[in-house]
Scaffold this motif. Structure first.
Motif, PDB file in Angstrom:
ATOM      1  N   ALA A  47       0.838  -1.205   0.000  1.00 51.48           N
ATOM      2  CA  ALA A  47       0.000   0.000   0.000  1.00 51.48           C
ATOM      3  C   ALA A  47       0.874   1.258   0.000  1.00 51.48           C
ATOM      4  O   ALA A  47       0.572   2.229  -0.707  1.00 51.48           O
ATOM      5  N   LEU A  48       1.951   1.241   0.771  1.00 50.02           N
ATOM      6  CA  LEU A  48       2.883   2.382   0.764  1.00 50.02           C
ATOM      7  C   LEU A  48       3.491   2.587  -0.620  1.00 50.02           C
ATOM      8  O   LEU A  48       3.585   3.718  -1.110  1.00 50.02           O
ATOM      9  N   VAL A  49       3.902   1.505  -1.238  1.00 44.46           N
ATOM     10  CA  VAL A  49       4.475   1.591  -2.582  1.00 44.46           C
ATOM     11  C   VAL A  49       3.426   2.118  -3.555  1.00 44.46           C
ATOM     12  O   VAL A  49       3.704   3.011  -4.368  1.00 44.46           O
ATOM     13  N   MET A  50       2.210   1.592  -3.462  1.00 42.89           N
ATOM     14  CA  MET A  50       1.148   1.999  -4.378  1.00 42.89           C
ATOM     15  C   MET A  50       0.839   3.492  -4.247  1.00 42.89           C
ATOM     16  O   MET A  50       0.792   4.217  -5.249  1.00 42.89           O
ATOM     17  N   VAL A  51       0.633   3.952  -3.036  1.00 43.58           N
ATOM     18  CA  VAL A  51       0.293   5.364  -2.821  1.00 43.58           C
ATOM     19  C   VAL A  51       1.450   6.268  -3.253  1.00 43.58           C
ATOM     20  O   VAL A  51       1.242   7.301  -3.905  1.00 43.58           O
ATOM     21  N   SER A  52       2.663   5.878  -2.920  1.00 46.22           N
ATOM     22  CA  SER A  52       3.825   6.692  -3.286  1.00 46.22           C
ATOM     23  C   SER A  52       4.002   6.761  -4.798  1.00 46.22           C
ATOM     24  O   SER A  52       4.245   7.842  -5.350  1.00 46.22           O
ATOM     25  N   ALA A  53       3.886   5.634  -5.464  1.00 50.29           N
ATOM     26  CA  ALA A  53       4.029   5.627  -6.921  1.00 50.29           C
ATOM     27  C   ALA A  53       2.883   6.393  -7.578  1.00 50.29           C
ATOM     28  O   ALA A  53       3.097   7.166  -8.516  1.00 50.29           O
ATOM     29  N   ALA A  54       1.679   6.209  -7.074  1.00 50.97           N
ATOM     30  CA  ALA A  54       0.524   6.915  -7.641  1.00 50.97           C
ATOM     31  C   ALA A  54       0.618   8.422  -7.411  1.00 50.97           C
ATOM     32  O   ALA A  54       0.074   9.208  -8.196  1.00 50.97           O
ATOM     33  N   SER A  55       1.333   8.831  -6.376  1.00 50.69           N
ATOM     34  CA  SER A  55       1.467  10.266  -6.107  1.00 50.69           C
ATOM     35  C   SER A  55       2.273  10.976  -7.190  1.00 50.69           C
ATOM     36  O   SER A  55       2.280  12.209  -7.249  1.00 50.69           O
ATOM     37  N   ALA A  56       2.914  10.233  -8.054  1.00 52.02           N
ATOM     38  CA  ALA A  56       3.633  10.852  -9.165  1.00 52.02           C
ATOM     39  C   ALA A  56       2.668  11.560 -10.115  1.00 52.02           C
ATOM     40  O   ALA A  56       3.044  12.534 -10.767  1.00 52.02           O
ATOM     41  N   TRP A  57       1.423  11.077 -10.183  1.00 50.57           N
ATOM     42  CA  TRP A  57       0.465  11.723 -11.088  1.00 50.57           C
ATOM     43  C   TRP A  57       0.204  13.176 -10.693  1.00 50.57           C
ATOM     44  O   TRP A  57       0.346  14.072 -11.534  1.00 50.57           O
ATOM     45  N   PRO A  58      -0.180  13.488  -9.436  1.00 47.55           N
ATOM     46  CA  PRO A  58      -0.384  14.910  -9.130  1.00 47.55           C
ATOM     47  C   PRO A  58       0.910  15.721  -9.226  1.00 47.55           C
ATOM     48  O   PRO A  58       0.876  16.898  -9.599  1.00 47.55           O
ATOM     49  N   VAL A  59       2.034  15.115  -8.909  1.00 50.01           N
ATOM     50  CA  VAL A  59       3.306  15.831  -9.049  1.00 50.01           C
ATOM     51  C   VAL A  59       3.508  16.218 -10.512  1.00 50.01           C
ATOM     52  O   VAL A  59       3.832  17.367 -10.830  1.00 50.01           O
ATOM     53  N   TYR A  60       3.293  15.282 -11.396  1.00 55.28           N
ATOM     54  CA  TYR A  60       3.434  15.542 -12.826  1.00 55.28           C
ATOM     55  C   TYR A  60       2.405  16.584 -13.291  1.00 55.28           C
ATOM     56  O   TYR A  60       2.744  17.529 -14.003  1.00 55.28           O
ATOM     57  N   HIS A  61       1.172  16.410 -12.866  1.00 56.54           N
ATOM     58  CA  HIS A  61       0.100  17.329 -13.257  1.00 56.54           C
ATOM     59  C   HIS A  61       0.427  18.771 -12.853  1.00 56.54           C
ATOM     60  O   HIS A  61       0.334  19.690 -13.667  1.00 56.54           O
ATOM     61  N   TYR A  94       5.184   6.870 -16.739  1.00 56.22           N
ATOM     62  CA  TYR A  94       4.485   5.585 -16.851  1.00 56.22           C
ATOM     63  C   TYR A  94       5.093   4.507 -15.966  1.00 56.22           C
ATOM     64  O   TYR A  94       4.392   3.588 -15.547  1.00 56.22           O
ATOM     65  N   VAL A  95       6.364   4.623 -15.664  1.00 61.12           N
ATOM     66  CA  VAL A  95       6.994   3.645 -14.769  1.00 61.12           C
ATOM     67  C   VAL A  95       6.321   3.706 -13.396  1.00 61.12           C
ATOM     68  O   VAL A  95       6.047   2.673 -12.780  1.00 61.12           O
ATOM     69  N   PHE A  96       6.022   4.901 -12.945  1.00 63.03           N
ATOM     70  CA  PHE A  96       5.334   5.056 -11.660  1.00 63.03           C
ATOM     71  C   PHE A  96       3.944   4.418 -11.708  1.00 63.03           C
ATOM     72  O   PHE A  96       3.516   3.773 -10.752  1.00 63.03           O
ATOM     73  N   TYR A  97       3.254   4.604 -12.824  1.00 67.94           N
ATOM     74  CA  TYR A  97       1.914   4.027 -12.962  1.00 67.94           C
ATOM     75  C   TYR A  97       1.968   2.499 -12.943  1.00 67.94           C
ATOM     76  O   TYR A  97       1.109   1.852 -12.339  1.00 67.94           O
ATOM     77  N   VAL A  98       2.965   1.936 -13.601  1.00 68.10           N
ATOM     78  CA  VAL A  98       3.105   0.474 -13.625  1.00 68.10           C
ATOM     79  C   VAL A  98       3.388  -0.048 -12.215  1.00 68.10           C
ATOM     80  O   VAL A  98       2.812  -1.055 -11.791  1.00 68.10           O
ATOM     81  N   VAL A  99       4.244   0.637 -11.488  1.00 62.93           N
ATOM     82  CA  VAL A  99       4.546   0.216 -10.111  1.00 62.93           C
ATOM     83  C   VAL A  99       3.296   0.315  -9.236  1.00 62.93           C
ATOM     84  O   VAL A  99       3.012  -0.594  -8.450  1.00 62.93           O
ATOM     85  N   ALA A 100       2.541   1.391  -9.380  1.00 64.54           N
ATOM     86  CA  ALA A 100       1.304   1.533  -8.601  1.00 64.54           C
ATOM     87  C   ALA A 100       0.328   0.409  -8.940  1.00 64.54           C
ATOM     88  O   ALA A 100      -0.276  -0.193  -8.042  1.00 64.54           O
ATOM     89  N   ALA A 101       0.187   0.114 -10.225  1.00 67.97           N
ATOM     90  CA  ALA A 101      -0.735  -0.950 -10.644  1.00 67.97           C
ATOM     91  C   ALA A 101      -0.264  -2.315 -10.148  1.00 67.97           C
ATOM     92  O   ALA A 101      -1.074  -3.115  -9.654  1.00 67.97           O
ATOM     93  N   LEU A 102       1.024  -2.588 -10.264  1.00 69.43           N
ATOM     94  CA  LEU A 102       1.549  -3.870  -9.797  1.00 69.43           C
ATOM     95  C   LEU A 102       1.372  -4.007  -8.286  1.00 69.43           C
ATOM     96  O   LEU A 102       1.043  -5.091  -7.790  1.00 69.43           O
ATOM     97  N   SER A 103       1.552  -2.928  -7.565  1.00 66.38           N
ATOM     98  CA  SER A 103       1.319  -2.954  -6.115  1.00 66.38           C
ATOM     99  C   SER A 103      -0.135  -3.283  -5.808  1.00 66.38           C
ATOM    100  O   SER A 103      -0.418  -4.070  -4.895  1.00 66.38           O
TER     101      SER A 103
END
Length: 166
Positions: A47-61, A94-103
């Protein structure tokens, strides 16, 4: 103070450490969880990995949204670093998105396919660890946009695909 939250470049700076630092904590947690061999620890770390990786989206946005304002504030070298930072982020988000999805798959696997749980956690660990390098690569350029004291080499030369589309 609250008015600063309406400035995307400010929000970007507030959040930009989360994908890398949070992911580092998640990776460490996942190592500990795999060594402890407990489901609860694996789910928590995933869950920590998922939330952290998914947080790349707002950072990018918010980085994209604040691009023009920052571009108007930086010197010539900072401008080149900004374009490089944007190019790296755009190519590698996209690497962050893949990590979030895999998590997320790993979390579901803990309950839906227990025999696949540990292999999924190991795969997540490997990809998340690699993602730390990706995050560092993106951040390396970003740290040089406004911080002259971190510019140890000449800025990269612009590439045609580096220009921000608006």
């Amino acid at each position: 103070m609250i008015e600063h939250l309406s400035k995307p470049e400010y929000v970007h700076v507030l959040l930009n450490a989360l994908p890398v630092h949070g992911l580092a904590v998640g990776v460490l947690g996942l190592v500990i969880a795999l060594l402890s061999k407990t489901r609860a620890a694996r789910v928590t770390a995933l869950a920590l990995v998922m939330v952290s990786a998914a947080s790349a989206w707002p950072v990018y946005h918010y980085g994209e949204a604040g691009y023009d304002r920052v571009k108007s504030m930086v010197d010539e070298a900072g401008d080149k670093w900004l374009d490089e930072h944007m190019r790296r982020g755009k190519q590698l988000i996209y690497v962050f998105y893949v990590v979030a999805a895999l998590s997320a798959v790993g979390i579901v696997g803990e309950f839906a396919a227990p025999k696949a749980a540990v292999p999924l956690a190991i795969a997540t660990l490997i990809l998340a660890a690699a993602n730390l390098g990706v995050g560092g690569y993106i951040a390396y350029a970003g740290g040089r946009v406004r911080h002259k004291e971190f510019r140890f080499e000449a800025p990269p030369e612009p590439q045609p695909e580096q220009h921000h589309d608006d």
